[in-house]
Design an enzyme around this catalytic site. Sequence first.
Site, PDB file in Angstrom:
ATOM      1  N   ASP A   1       0.887  -1.145  -0.093  1.00 37.77           N
ATOM      2  CA  ASP A   1       0.025   0.125   0.019  1.00 37.77           C
ATOM      3  C   ASP A   1       0.884   1.253  -0.160  1.00 37.77           C
ATOM      4  OD1 ASP A   1      -2.540   1.119  -0.298  1.00 37.77           O
ATOM      5  OD2 ASP A   1      -2.552   1.657   1.755  1.00 37.77           O
TER       6      ASP A   1
ATOM      7  N   GLU B   1     -10.988  -9.817 -17.361  1.00 41.49           N
ATOM      8  CA  GLU B   1      -9.628  -9.989 -17.313  1.00 41.49           C
ATOM      9  C   GLU B   1      -9.166 -11.628 -17.678  1.00 41.49           C
ATOM     10  OE1 GLU B   1      -6.770  -9.062 -15.750  1.00 41.49           O
ATOM     11  OE2 GLU B   1      -7.033  -7.126 -14.714  1.00 41.49           O
TER      12      GLU B   1
ATOM     13  N   SER C   1      19.336  10.472 -10.066  1.00 42.15           N
ATOM     14  CA  SER C   1      18.643  11.556 -10.572  1.00 42.15           C
ATOM     15  C   SER C   1      18.397  11.744 -12.022  1.00 42.15           C
ATOM     16  CB  SER C   1      19.358  12.995 -10.137  1.00 42.15           C
ATOM     17  OG  SER C   1      20.809  12.797 -10.801  1.00 42.15           O
TER      18      SER C   1
HETATM   19 CA    CA Z   1      -8.114  -5.443 -13.422  1.00 41.45          CA
END
Ligand code: CA
Length: 575
Positions: free
Chosen positions: A188, A245, A263
């Site tokens: 997350d 899907e 960078s």
């Molecule tokens: Ca999906």
Amino acid sequence: MKSPWKVLLAAPLLLLLPFLTSAPAAHDDGPGARPSRGHSCVGCVLVVSVIEQLAQVHNSTVQASMERLCSYLPEKLFLKATCYLVVRTFGPDIIKLLSADMNADVVCHTLKFCHQGPGQPLCHLYPLPKEAWKSTLEKARQIVKKPPPLKYSRGGSDICSLPFLAKVCQEIKRAIKNAVPFRDGDSDNYSVSPTLRGYHWRGRDCNDSDEMAYPGRRPDHWDVHRDSNCNGIWGVDPKDGIPYEKKFCEGSEPRGIVLLGDSAGAHFHIPPEWLTASLMSLKSFFNLPTALTDELDWPQLSGATGFLNATSRIKENSIYLRLRKRNHCNHRDYQNISKNGASSQNLETFLESLSRNPLLDHPAIVIYAMIGNDVCNGKSDPVPEMTTPEQFYSKVMETLKYLNARLPNGSHVILYGLPDGTFLWDNLHNRYHPLGQLNRDVTYGQLYAFLSCLQVSPCSGWMTANETLQTLTSQRAAQLSNTLKKIATSQKFTSFHLYYVDFDFQEIVKKWQKRGGQPWQLLEPVDGFHPNEVASLLLVDGLWDKLRLQWPQVLGKENPFNTQIEQVFGDQGGH
Ligand code: CA
């Protein structure tokens, strides 16, 4: 987190930023590092130059020119307010000094942003004044007459120590702390906001409240009820009851792109409008707050993970957009795990922010591109600070072992070599820097010398007139590239295949010249160091061709259902 905070700390000294963030962090720039005295000097000289040139361009007083500069700045992040405060503090002295024909170097030495310590060289950007330096400086001090407000701590001058800025600094610090830009660890750390390590850096989250929904995972129950992998494909085809899907993505071998970079990989970029008086207007700084909260990087436009159209007129696309075009099931599956100043030696400090679950997620193509900071540093004798082949070997192997434990089976890791940076001096040293174009008085050669003198050069081994030093730097870079090549040919890992590719800048130059371009147009104009957007896109174009022809298994197949995905799902939710 460290990096944006460090930048914002210095926000009042706007133009100090390039050198704050592009300076290699590897050796002397640990957590909590503050802008050094050298950075303050660079920042001051750049800002005073801009003030002086704005007055020249608009034929106005210095006072009006300072007010003009502040009026151009956005309100966000206290930028405008801080600018006015800085003007109130330093403005009267700057006016007196510039009106007495003192240049930016003299102004900044007088105001003590620049300081020549005993036995140290005098660092200056502009040619020295005709009169002797000492008497000029004495004259300038007479003009100002009072001690400047800046106090010095051991680490150098700190603008946050000014009483009226302490509060602003505190505010910004709190704002950054609350934003938690790097959430290390699990899935997350995807976000619905763009900056502070949000979706400019890795695929936009489509369900911020559900930790188990994020780009790159294998669909949960074929995404019948929700889009668990944020690729915009979900639900069931009412005609035959088959989940989309399953119908469109099963067997298409979806995969994501991950960049482990510095960078250059994050696309560090300072727009030249920010310090070119003749181009400066109300529009110039609209993107400054975004840039500051992205650490002055523009990953959304980078060669590896960019998802926006290029700002330069070039048709080549990023690796991510090509993978997405090849298979629309890859939508949003990108991660730019890059940091200014990153090298093989400090990658471990942020490698954990890579998000890939070996059991739940699709395989990934990981590009390892630490292309400069192992040989680049700002020390006056840079060679002893460079990473040795032995140190390099051991850290790269550690990284690969970590990846082996984290990547899903069937992934690919591409090790990028280091370029030969002698092209920097060769192509830029006698050209005018944006700051020197108005009066033809600052070349890149001068800028490089100024930065090296202050020990804040992003790469004093290559950004130098010293050919011996340039050669030593190139030799070390070649040794490190060979180390990567050796690892790629001798080591095997269970979860990924390993490849090596050269960073061949000459190849990019040739391609660009064939289109009528000049080599210098491939470098960032402000820092005179980083490859720019065009160079990055030409580089990944070369990589893509190589993969397609030599190792097509890395890219996977073209998905025959792409058109149908477009018909059913449109833009798949955008980026
Ligand atoms: Ca999906």
